[in-house]
Design a protein around this motif. Structure first.
Motif, PDB file in Angstrom:
ATOM      1  N   UNK A   1      -7.206 -33.932 -37.808  1.00  0.00           N
ATOM      2  CA  UNK A   1      -6.474 -32.691 -38.089  1.00  0.00           C
ATOM      3  C   UNK A   1      -6.554 -31.749 -36.897  1.00  0.00           C
ATOM      4  N   UNK A   2      -7.745 -31.686 -36.291  1.00  0.00           N
ATOM      5  CA  UNK A   2      -7.911 -30.819 -35.119  1.00  0.00           C
ATOM      6  C   UNK A   2      -7.050 -31.312 -33.960  1.00  0.00           C
ATOM      7  N   UNK A   3      -6.892 -32.628 -33.884  1.00  0.00           N
ATOM      8  CA  UNK A   3      -6.081 -33.226 -32.824  1.00  0.00           C
ATOM      9  C   UNK A   3      -4.607 -32.823 -32.990  1.00  0.00           C
ATOM     10  N   UNK A   4      -4.136 -32.807 -34.234  1.00  0.00           N
ATOM     11  CA  UNK A   4      -2.747 -32.397 -34.490  1.00  0.00           C
ATOM     12  C   UNK A   4      -2.567 -30.926 -34.104  1.00  0.00           C
TER      13      UNK A   4
ATOM     14  N   UNK B   1       8.397 -25.437 -41.695  1.00  0.00           N
ATOM     15  CA  UNK B   1       7.888 -26.814 -41.656  1.00  0.00           C
ATOM     16  C   UNK B   1       6.392 -26.831 -41.340  1.00  0.00           C
ATOM     17  N   UNK B   2       5.959 -25.879 -40.491  1.00  0.00           N
ATOM     18  CA  UNK B   2       4.537 -25.818 -40.106  1.00  0.00           C
ATOM     19  C   UNK B   2       3.667 -25.557 -41.333  1.00  0.00           C
ATOM     20  N   UNK B   3       4.190 -24.734 -42.259  1.00  0.00           N
ATOM     21  CA  UNK B   3       3.416 -24.440 -43.474  1.00  0.00           C
ATOM     22  C   UNK B   3       3.222 -25.707 -44.295  1.00  0.00           C
ATOM     23  N   UNK B   4       4.285 -26.501 -44.426  1.00  0.00           N
ATOM     24  CA  UNK B   4       4.187 -27.750 -45.189  1.00  0.00           C
ATOM     25  C   UNK B   4       3.165 -28.674 -44.544  1.00  0.00           C
ATOM     26  N   UNK B   5       3.194 -28.697 -43.222  1.00  0.00           N
ATOM     27  CA  UNK B   5       2.303 -29.569 -42.475  1.00  0.00           C
ATOM     28  C   UNK B   5       0.859 -29.072 -42.526  1.00  0.00           C
ATOM     29  N   UNK B   6       0.703 -27.752 -42.625  1.00  0.00           N
ATOM     30  CA  UNK B   6      -0.643 -27.181 -42.636  1.00  0.00           C
ATOM     31  C   UNK B   6      -1.187 -26.917 -41.247  1.00  0.00           C
ATOM     32  N   UNK B   7      -0.305 -26.662 -40.288  1.00  0.00           N
ATOM     33  CA  UNK B   7      -0.758 -26.278 -38.947  1.00  0.00           C
ATOM     34  C   UNK B   7      -0.335 -24.833 -38.673  1.00  0.00           C
ATOM     35  N   UNK B   8      -0.997 -24.236 -37.693  1.00  0.00           N
ATOM     36  CA  UNK B   8      -0.669 -22.872 -37.288  1.00  0.00           C
ATOM     37  C   UNK B   8       0.095 -22.926 -35.973  1.00  0.00           C
TER      38      UNK B   8
END
Lengths: 333, 107
Positions: A200-203, A255-262
């Protein structure tokens, strides 16, 4: 992928003095454009229109070809057979897109060899985004999601470009491009939903590195694009750089919210009054530095292209020699 | 009426790139072949193979034709108005020109 909306049209070289015949041809050309008609390869067109298109289409073709390199880098290291097959198909598509576009550019009167020579000599540009490195597997998914996403925003309006061979090529390109973005998002989603904390950190790290360069793909702000008006007038450009960038930010923020990234922009925020997301200032000095040749990978990308071309020379020569031999035998028979 | 060659604006292939070929694809059996683009190839066999790779990666076709671009003869776009206009004043060529009694108008 991957045009870049740089304002790289040749300086306005329209001659002040024209013959009566030329003026009449130009009047008819303008009328055609105004009527929303398409221009075909053999139709008369102003020299400046031809040069602008030739530059844009050849840059676009070069971008597709150079764009194979950052991703090709990961084909042998894809984590599963499924991801490897997907990546191979995507990279093959990019090669195909380059070929459609070279063919469209050739209709304007420049040979394939001339265009490739210009790229290899460093005289022709390609999209600055490919001068960034692909450091981890998450970069591959992020390229699909963000880089191809930005490219689609840029490219869909070109399907209505006034120059028909370009528009036709772009219709084919866009049809295939949606797979590229979706596979990227899918790849990231798997890591975000089922991955380890490290994955997850890598993404997140990949998104942090690619976000700003992706916003730069839409080209300089409208008030710094003096030739845009002519491009709009001629139906080469349909939507302004800033409008497309805004559209991309709005779509991607959700889309970022769906993915869970900031997304790495503390100023990114929904503005209900404008009905759009506000976002922070872009570092244009970085953009111009990378365009001018001083990005992280400029030299490496070009060197890899030139080597591939030189290493393949014997294959091209052999194919032509074989064709000549067959033709001679046929004549003799 | 003059005729012009279609395809690349260049009449002669440059040294390395091989001649230009136009590609036509039949998308499914029963339909006609349709022009879809062009490519460079050294000979017919290579042209067919490249056409398959470049233009049919997603079941776009079941048959491919390739034709050397310099073998295609095309009408001159400059003659377009003069050459294709006369049809407009020949409305009697169209079935809608004939008003028939409603009993037989589905004819």
């Amino acid at each position: 992928m991957y045009t870049q909306s740089m304002d790289t049209g040749p300086k306005d070289e329209r001659k002040a003095v024209r013959t009566v015949e030329e003026a009449e041809l130009e009047r008819r050309f303008d009328a055609k454009i105004d009527a929303g008609d398409f221009i075909e390869a053999k139709d008369w067109m102003p020299d400046h229109y031809r040069k602008t298109l030739l530059r844009q289409i050849s840059q676009h073709a070069h971008s597709e070809i150079v764009g194979m390199l950052p991703e090709g880098n990961w084909i042998t290291r894809a984590p599963t057979l499924k991801r490897k097959a997907i990546l191979l198909a995507k990279v093959q598509d990019e090669g195909g897109h380059g070929l459609y576009l070279y063919a469209a550019a050739e209709t304007l009167g420049t040979s394939r060899d001339q265009m490739i020579d210009a790229l290899h000599a460093g005289k022709a540009k390609y999209s600055s985004i490919f001068n960034y490195p692909t450091l981890t597997w998450a970069d591959i998914g992020t390229i699909g999601w963000l880089v191809d996403g930005a490219a689609i925003m840029n490219q869909v309006p070109i399907c209505r470009c006034s120059y028909a061979p370009y528009a036709r090529a772009m219709i084919r390109v866009c049809r295939e491009e949606s797979f590229h973005q979706r596979q990227g998002f899918d790849s990231l989603l798997v890591m975000m939903r089922e991955g380890t904390p490290e994955q997850k950190a890598m993404v997140q790290d990949a998104v942090d590195r690619w976000w700003w360069p992706c916003l730069m793909m839409f080209g300089p702000p409208d008030d710094q694009s003096p030739n845009s008006a002519q491009g709009m007038r001629w139906g080469i450009k349909r939507v302004s750089n800033d409008t497309l960038r805004q559209k991309f930010v709005d779509a991607t923020a959700e889309q970022a919210k769906v993915l869970g990234v900031t997304l790495p922009d503390p100023l990114l925020k929904w503005n209900a009054e404008r009905g759009h997301h506000d976002f922070g200032p872009i570092d244009w000095s970085e953009f111009w530095r990378v365009v001018a040749g001083d990005g992280p990978c400029n030299r490496d990308r070009l060197a890899t292209r030139v080597k591939a071309w030189d290493d393949g020379a014997w294959v091209r020569e052999a194919a032509l020699a074989h064709a000549r031999k067959q033709a001679t035998r046929q004549e003799a028979a | 009426m003059t005729t012009v060659k279609t395809g690349s604006a260049l009449e002669k292939p440059a040294a390395n790139e091989g001649p230009l070929w136009e590609v036509f694809i039949r998308s499914k059996s029963g339909l006609d072949h349709k022009h879809c683009g062009s490519l460079h190839a050294a000979d017919p066999q290579m042209a067919i193979q490249l056409a398959r790779d470049v233009y049919t990666r997603r079941q776009e076709g079941c048959s491919v034709w390739v034709v050397r671009s310099d073998h295609i003869v095309a009408s001159d776009p400059g003659d377009k108005d003069m050459y294709f206009d006369p049809m407009e004043d020949k409305v009697y060529r169209h079935p809608t020109f004939y008003k028939l009694p409603s009993e037989v108008d589905h004819m």
